[in-house]
Design a protein around this motif. Structure first.
Motif, PDB file in Angstrom:
ATOM      1  N   ILE A  19      54.487   1.233 -20.129  1.00 26.97           N
ATOM      2  CA  ILE A  19      53.169   1.864 -20.255  1.00 26.97           C
ATOM      3  C   ILE A  19      53.326   3.122 -21.107  1.00 26.97           C
ATOM      4  O   ILE A  19      54.012   4.060 -20.721  1.00 26.97           O
ATOM      5  N   ASP A  20      52.710   3.108 -22.273  1.00 25.76           N
ATOM      6  CA  ASP A  20      52.803   4.245 -23.194  1.00 25.76           C
ATOM      7  C   ASP A  20      51.534   5.091 -23.212  1.00 25.76           C
ATOM      8  O   ASP A  20      51.447   6.040 -23.975  1.00 25.76           O
ATOM      9  N   ASP A  21      50.560   4.718 -22.413  1.00 20.87           N
ATOM     10  CA  ASP A  21      49.273   5.421 -22.411  1.00 20.87           C
ATOM     11  C   ASP A  21      49.219   6.352 -21.208  1.00 20.87           C
ATOM     12  O   ASP A  21      49.107   5.910 -20.074  1.00 20.87           O
ATOM     13  N   THR A  22      49.331   7.643 -21.458  1.00 13.02           N
ATOM     14  CA  THR A  22      49.350   8.632 -20.380  1.00 13.02           C
ATOM     15  C   THR A  22      47.978   9.291 -20.249  1.00 13.02           C
ATOM     16  O   THR A  22      47.126   9.160 -21.146  1.00 13.02           O
ATOM     17  N   PRO A  23      47.741  10.035 -19.166  1.00 14.72           N
ATOM     18  CA  PRO A  23      46.489  10.786 -19.054  1.00 14.72           C
ATOM     19  C   PRO A  23      46.268  11.759 -20.214  1.00 14.72           C
ATOM     20  O   PRO A  23      45.135  11.991 -20.630  1.00 14.72           O
ATOM     21  N   LEU A  28      43.131  13.262 -25.001  1.00 17.53           N
ATOM     22  CA  LEU A  28      43.028  13.539 -26.437  1.00 17.53           C
ATOM     23  C   LEU A  28      42.054  12.585 -27.120  1.00 17.53           C
ATOM     24  O   LEU A  28      41.284  12.992 -27.990  1.00 17.53           O
ATOM     25  N   ARG A  29      42.055  11.315 -26.713  1.00 12.16           N
ATOM     26  CA  ARG A  29      41.064  10.376 -27.255  1.00 12.16           C
ATOM     27  C   ARG A  29      39.658  10.815 -26.885  1.00 12.16           C
ATOM     28  O   ARG A  29      38.736  10.750 -27.698  1.00 12.16           O
ATOM     29  N   GLU A  30      39.487  11.258 -25.639  1.00 13.88           N
ATOM     30  CA  GLU A  30      38.173  11.720 -25.179  1.00 13.88           C
ATOM     31  C   GLU A  30      37.724  12.945 -25.980  1.00 13.88           C
ATOM     32  O   GLU A  30      36.570  13.046 -26.380  1.00 13.88           O
ATOM     33  N   ALA A  31      38.640  13.872 -26.222  1.00 17.22           N
ATOM     34  CA  ALA A  31      38.305  15.073 -26.994  1.00 17.22           C
ATOM     35  C   ALA A  31      37.880  14.706 -28.412  1.00 17.22           C
ATOM     36  O   ALA A  31      36.895  15.237 -28.932  1.00 17.22           O
TER      37      ALA A  31
END
Length: 128
Positions: A19-23, A28-31
């Motif tokens: 799993i490479d997708d962290t909070p 950062l995507r949300e920002a």
């Protein structure tokens, strides 16, 4: 420069896959999505994203439509560019519940990092 460059990824396995997708990645995507969705593309200057050694700055033309305190609290959403919002929703970024900014703050807090700063300037209207 990549926004996620230097974001640490802990080694986590799930069902035989790493799993490479962290909070932090999600925040950062949300920002980035918030910056683009809430930009006033008729305003002066465009969207600016700067990455320094110890911070990332997302800046867009336009004022905050809900107000800074409501944005921080969440629960209300008033996107300036609803079509962009729908496009991001199709790839599971953003959810129009007004929870994005509080989630960013919570993620930064969980990491023990300095709290993000929301700045609003007028004439020309800009949000950072």
């Amino acid at each position: 420069m990549k926004i996620i460059k230097n974001v640490k990824i802990p080694f986590v396995m799930e069902g035989g896959n790493r799993i490479d997708d962290t909070p932090v990645h999600k925040a950062l995507r949300e920002a980035l999505a918030n910056c683009l969705i809430n930009a006033d593309y008729y305003g002066t200057r465009g969207v600016v994203i700067k990455k320094d050694q110890d911070r990332i700055i997302f800046e867009n033309p336009g004022y905050i439509r809900t107000d800074k305190e409501q944005m921080r609290r969440g629960g209300e959403s008033d996107p300036r560019n609803k079509t962009l919002m729908k496009m991001f929703n199709l790839i599971n970024i953003g959810e129009r519940s007004g929870s994005g900014v509080p989630n960013i703050f919570n993620t930064w807090n969980d990491q023990g990092w300095k709290e993000p700063v929301i700045e609003e300037r007028f004439d020309p209207d800009r949000t950072t």
